[in-house]
Design a protein around this motif. Structure first.
Motif, PDB file in Angstrom:
ATOM      1  N   PHE A 253      -3.853  54.389  18.038  1.00  0.00           N
ATOM      2  CA  PHE A 253      -4.912  55.305  18.513  1.00  0.00           C
ATOM      3  C   PHE A 253      -6.092  54.275  18.589  1.00  0.00           C
ATOM      4  N   VAL A 254      -6.185  53.556  17.570  1.00  0.00           N
ATOM      5  CA  VAL A 254      -7.577  52.535  17.652  1.00  0.00           C
ATOM      6  C   VAL A 254      -7.300  51.680  18.762  1.00  0.00           C
ATOM      7  N   GLN A 255      -6.142  51.369  19.239  1.00  0.00           N
ATOM      8  CA  GLN A 255      -5.839  50.481  20.339  1.00  0.00           C
ATOM      9  C   GLN A 255      -5.933  51.112  21.535  1.00  0.00           C
ATOM     10  N   GLN A 256      -6.054  52.414  21.492  1.00  0.00           N
ATOM     11  CA  GLN A 256      -6.342  53.368  22.747  1.00  0.00           C
ATOM     12  C   GLN A 256      -7.753  53.201  23.014  1.00  0.00           C
ATOM     13  N   LEU A 257      -8.660  53.218  21.956  1.00  0.00           N
ATOM     14  CA  LEU A 257     -10.177  53.288  21.786  1.00  0.00           C
ATOM     15  C   LEU A 257     -10.572  51.989  22.299  1.00  0.00           C
TER      16      LEU A 257
ATOM     17  N   TYR B  70     -12.251  51.488  25.812  1.00  0.00           N
ATOM     18  CA  TYR B  70     -13.609  52.004  26.361  1.00  0.00           C
ATOM     19  C   TYR B  70     -14.469  50.946  25.689  1.00  0.00           C
ATOM     20  N   ILE B  71     -14.937  49.929  26.709  1.00  0.00           N
ATOM     21  CA  ILE B  71     -16.201  49.181  26.605  1.00  0.00           C
ATOM     22  C   ILE B  71     -16.841  49.158  27.546  1.00  0.00           C
ATOM     23  N   VAL B  72     -18.168  49.314  27.635  1.00  0.00           N
ATOM     24  CA  VAL B  72     -19.190  49.440  28.692  1.00  0.00           C
ATOM     25  C   VAL B  72     -19.828  48.116  28.807  1.00  0.00           C
TER      26      VAL B  72
ATOM     27  N   ASN C 299     -29.020  54.000  21.077  1.00  0.00           N
ATOM     28  CA  ASN C 299     -27.913  54.370  20.178  1.00  0.00           C
ATOM     29  C   ASN C 299     -26.393  54.896  20.725  1.00  0.00           C
ATOM     30  N   ILE C 300     -26.668  55.601  21.685  1.00  0.00           N
ATOM     31  CA  ILE C 300     -25.307  55.966  22.488  1.00  0.00           C
ATOM     32  C   ILE C 300     -24.681  54.940  23.049  1.00  0.00           C
ATOM     33  N   LEU C 301     -25.293  53.805  23.654  1.00  0.00           N
ATOM     34  CA  LEU C 301     -24.621  52.761  24.273  1.00  0.00           C
ATOM     35  C   LEU C 301     -24.091  52.018  23.320  1.00  0.00           C
TER      36      LEU C 301
ATOM     37  N   ARG D  40     -19.388  49.464  20.422  1.00  0.00           N
ATOM     38  CA  ARG D  40     -18.711  49.164  19.198  1.00  0.00           C
ATOM     39  C   ARG D  40     -18.164  50.269  18.853  1.00  0.00           C
ATOM     40  N   LEU D  41     -17.262  51.096  19.908  1.00  0.00           N
ATOM     41  CA  LEU D  41     -16.684  52.106  19.278  1.00  0.00           C
ATOM     42  C   LEU D  41     -15.522  52.045  18.457  1.00  0.00           C
ATOM     43  N   VAL D  42     -14.696  51.001  18.484  1.00  0.00           N
ATOM     44  CA  VAL D  42     -13.560  50.999  17.416  1.00  0.00           C
ATOM     45  C   VAL D  42     -14.210  50.642  16.016  1.00  0.00           C
ATOM     46  N   GLU D  43     -15.292  49.676  15.975  1.00  0.00           N
ATOM     47  CA  GLU D  43     -15.771  49.332  14.750  1.00  0.00           C
ATOM     48  C   GLU D  43     -16.319  50.612  14.326  1.00  0.00           C
TER      49      GLU D  43
END
Length: 529
Positions: free
Chosen positions: A328-332, A335-337, A432-434, A439-442
């Motif tokens: 699941f971490v690999q799935q996340l 998602y990189i903006v 903060n949202i961006l 850094r979603l995985v972190e």
């Protein structure tokens, strides 16, 4: 020669100022026995209230008199209030001693109980201390009730507060800076209505709150934590809630929201709390039967615990939790903006916040104000009906009390909305949202179980399918989807042109997503396109 047991009793240190000290009583009793030719057998010292005869030293004396009959003829004390401050109990104890051939006697208020007329004086001697006690208790009760009405909490401070004393000797309660943050977090979590009270209590105990579950339930019903004090009904005075002079730990709105949830006046959807090893529990769908996967731990022979996501008894699907969490971490990580997409997102959100209606509670405040006016109108009509004789006093008080509580609740909500109308730093919020998306995985790895579940709930409106080798989800949150559509449009513009020339049907599911179709036997068949 006659024999006596000397009974010496005090209840408070202040009685020493009135000549009731134990040494003084002992001296006077022994002097009386010396001049009266009475031999002293035992001297019994008591430091207990005389409201009843359930006193340790007196009970031991009574047991001795029953085990050793006819060994003593008197039980001597200085005054009858040393013997008892309850006339009914005193008469009963005198009869018990009479059957044991023991005579109770006060040396400074002597009475010959064999003379019937002396019973009148005995009644006076016994009733006087009882009346004194009752008057003192009534004065104390009235004083404490007046203090409570003025907003002062009497007695021991509840958990989250500490008893303090000012320099001039005035007592008050102050916030316990150690427990208050834990209690505040627990109240706010209950108000959200996502987890059960039992789960939140366990979390608070883990954080350091030493409190039983029953005490925790009483705590969340106690208005002291929102800065108010409950004054209980007494005689003709109705129950009321007054503003306290102490500092509140939670807001009135949060407290009222909890009461609505507990009383069933507000709909809530609770969920369970998963441990850090199984954050995906409840979010995964079994690829064999389509039911939600649960999770549990198995203990090996060496004592080590291994966690698994698995289906229920009739289904055989089972897989290691650590491997599933890694997938699941690999799935996340997808998602990189990028910078361009972030700027488009920023401008779009800023335009939304620039609209006059954004973050404005004006309509809700107007609605609440109308409800306040309606409740006040009901009180006014009830008063007119009472004065005209249509309502009796009981009905009027009931209508008045219920509507006054409603008005208080609504005014607290209006105050909370007005306080929250302060200007919000939108730029900081967008940053903060961006930062979270970049850094979603972190952030996901750093979060606890509760934070991970909040993130999953916000990103995935549908359940996640796990087939043992890959973690997939049919759809993501609309806001997240649009954001990544912007990203895709800025990065792969040329590829889109080639897609338009493709002869493939437009309704084909993009590669990497999972479509679920029902098989003949009710099982979900996975078609990877």
């Amino acid at each position: 020669m006659k024999t006596a047991d000397l009974y010496i009793r005090v209840s408070t240190d202040e009685q020493a100022d009135k000549g009731y000290s134990q040494r003084d009583q002992e001296e006077r009793l022994k002097r009386y026995c010396h001049y009266s030719g009475i031999q002293v057998r035992h001297v019994i010292f008591e430091d207990f209230s005389a409201k009843s005869f359930k006193r340790p030293a007196w009970q031991n004396l009574l047991i001795t008199l029953k085990k050793q009959p006819n060994k003593t003829q008197f039980v001597l004390f200085t005054k009858w209030d040393r013997f008892s401050r309850n006339a009914g109990d005193a008469y009963q104890m005198i009869n018990i001693l009479k059957h044991l051939n023991v005579e109770p006697q006060a040396i400074e208020q002597p009475l010959d109980l064999s003379i019937p007329e002396n019973k009148i004086m005995l009644a006076v001697y016994l009733a006087s201390p009882e009346v004194e006690n009752d008057r003192r208790a009534l004065n104390t009760f009235n004083g404490m009730r007046r203090a409570v009405k003025e907003g002062r909490l009497m007695g021991c401070a509840p958990k989250g507060y500490l008893n303090k004393i000012t320099e001039d000797g005035r007592k008050y309660i102050a916030v316990d800076q150690t427990l208050a943050p834990i209690i505040k977090a627990a109240f706010e979590e209950i108000a959200r209505g996502r987890y059960t009270v039992s789960d939140i209590w366990r979390k608070a105990v883990d954080d350091g709150l030493n409190c039983a579950q029953n005490s925790f339930w009483k705590m969340i019903h106690n208005p002291v934590y929102c800065g108010r004090i409950l004054v209980k009904a007494y005689k003709d005075e109705p129950e009321q809630i007054v503003e306290g002079k102490h500092e509140a730990i939670v807001s009135v709105t949060t407290f009222n929201k909890i009461q609505e949830l507990i009383n069933g006046k507000s709909a809530s959807r609770t969920t369970f709390v998963a441990s850090d090893e199984i954050p995906l529990r409840g979010f995964l769908i079994c690829p064999l039967c389509g039911r939600h996967l649960t999770a549990s731990a198995s203990k090996s022979k060496t004592g080590r615990r291994y966690h698994y996501y698995h289906c229920y008894k009739k289904c055989t699907f089972r897989h290691r939790a650590d491997h599933t969490n890694e997938l699941f971490v690999q799935q996340l990580s997808r998602y990189i903006v990028n910078t361009s997409a972030a700027e488009v997102f920023r401008k779009k959100v800023e335009r939304e916040f620039a609209k006059p209606s954004a973050g404005n509670h004006k309509s809700e405040i107007q609605t609440l104000s109308a409800q306040v006016a309606e409740a006040n109108e009901k009180i006014k009509k009830a008063r007119e009906s009472y004065l005209s004789g249509a309502f009796d006093e009981v009905d009027f008080k009931e209508v008045k009390l219920s509507n006054e509580k409603k008005v208080l609740h609504l005014e607290d909500r209006i105050f909370e909305l007005l306080r929250n109308r302060e200007t919000v730093d939108h730029n900081k919020m967008i940053d903060n949202i961006l930062r979270l998306f970049n850094r979603l995985v972190e952030y996901y790895k750093f979060m606890g179980s509760e934070g991970k579940r909040d993130l999953l709930s916000s990103m995935y409106p549908e359940k996640i399918v796990f087939d043992g080798a890959e973690v997939r989800t049919p759809r993501i949150n609309e806001v997240v989807a649009r954001m990544y559509q912007i990203n895709s449009g800025l990065d792969v513009k040329k590829e889109r042109l080639s897609e338009k020339k493709s002869r493939q049907p437009l309704k084909v599911t993009p590669q990497g997503l999972l479509t679920q179709t029902k098989a003949k036997k009710g099982k979900i068949k996975n078609i990877d396109l």
